[in-house]
Write a protein that holds these residues in place. Structure first.
Motif: not given
Length: 237
Positions: A19-40
Motif C-alpha cells: 500500500y505504500h510502495g515499500g516506503k517507510g519500512l522500520r526496524a524492530v524497536d527492542v524497547n517496544k513490546d510485540w503489539a507496539a512494534n507491529f503498530c510502529h
C-alpha cells in the motif's frame, strides 16, 4: 516461537510494500513490546488466547494435529479467517442511508440467502463482550465518527429483524460488527489487509496452543464418516 517473533515484521513489510510502495519500512524497536512494534512497523505511532471453537483456530489445530510445520498451520488458519462468515465480516461497511433503507437492505440480504456480516455467533447467546468493549472505546474516543453512527443504527435494526426471521439462535453482534470501524478511524483503511491484521493477533493464541498440543501428545484429528446407507436409514424414518 520463531514464527510468533517474525510475524510482525513479515506482515508489516507486506503492508508497506502493498500500500505504500515499500516506503517507510522500520526496524524492530527492542524497547517496544510485540503489539507496539507491529503498530510502529505499520507506520502508526499513536498510543494504543483464543479458544479452538472457531474456523481459524480449529483449522490450525486440525492441520497441526498431523504434526505439520507451524508455518503451514498458521497459513491454513488465515485462509479460514478470509471467509465472509469469519473475520472478513469486518470489511462490510458503508454509509449514506436512512433507517428504512437500512431495514430494506437487511431484509434483501437475508432473503437472498446471505447472512448479515458481524451478527450471530456459534457459542455466544448475547452481545459479544468484545463488541461492548469496542463500542465503549469508540464512544469515548471517536463519538462523532459517521461510521460509528452506522454501527449503532445496525445494532438497533438487525437483532429485531433476525429475531423476527425465527431461524437465528443468536441475533446479537460479535466483535467483527465493530472492529472494522475502529481500524478505519485510526487510518488503517485498506480493507483487504484486515484479515491479515486479525490473523497476526490470533497467532499468539493458536501457536501457544500448538505448543501444548505437542507437549501433551494429542492425537491426529479425524472427521466422523457417514455412509450413504447410514443417511438413507436416517431419513427413511
Amino acid at each position: 516461537m520463531n514464527l510468533i517473533a517474525k510475524l510482525p515484521a513479515i506482515t508489516a513489510t507486506i503492508y508497506r510494500n502493498t500500500y505504500h510502495g515499500g516506503k517507510g519500512l522500520r526496524a524492530v524497536d527492542v524497547n517496544k513490546d510485540w503489539a507496539a512494534n507491529f503498530c510502529h512497523m505499520l507506520g502508526f505511532d499513536d498510543p494504543n488466547d483464543h479458544e479452538g471453537g472457531n474456523v481459524s483456530a480449529h483449522t490450525s489445530h486440525l492441520v497441526g494435529s498431523a504434526l505439520s510445520d507451524p508455518y503451514l498451520c498458521i497459513g491454513a488458519a488465515i485462509n479460514g479467517l478470509a471467509g465472509p462468515l469469519h473475520a472478513r465480516a469486518n470489511q462490510e461497511i458503508g454509509d449514506n442511508y436512512t433507517e428504512e433503507q437500512l431495514k430494506d437492505f437487511i431484509w434483501k440480504t437475508l432473503k437472498s440467502g446471505k447472512v448479515v456480516p458481524g451478527y450471530g455467533h456459534a457459542v455466544l447467546r448475547k452481545t459479544d463482550p468484545r463488541y461492548t468493549c469496542l463500542r465503549e472505546f469508540a464512544q469515548k474516543h471517536m463519538p462523532n465518527d459517521p461510521l460509528l453512527k452506522l454501527v449503532a443504527d445496525v445494532y438497533k435494526v438487525v437483532p429485531p429483524i433476525l429475531t423476527e426471521l425465527g431461524k437465528v439462535k443468536n441475533p446479537w453482534p460479535n466483535a467483527d460488527a465493530h472492529n472494522g470501524v475502529l481500524l478505519q478511524h485510526f487510518g488503517l483503511t485498506e480493507l483487504d489487509y484486515y484479515t491479515v491484521f486479525i490473523g497476526i493477533s490470533r497467532s499468539l493464541g493458536v501457536l501457544a496452543q500448538m505448543v501444548w498440543s505437542r507437549a501433551l501428545g494429542l492425537p491426529i484429528e479425524r472427521p466422523k464418516s457417514i455412509s450413504t446407507d447410514m443417511l438413507m436409514k436416517q431419513y427413511a424414518k
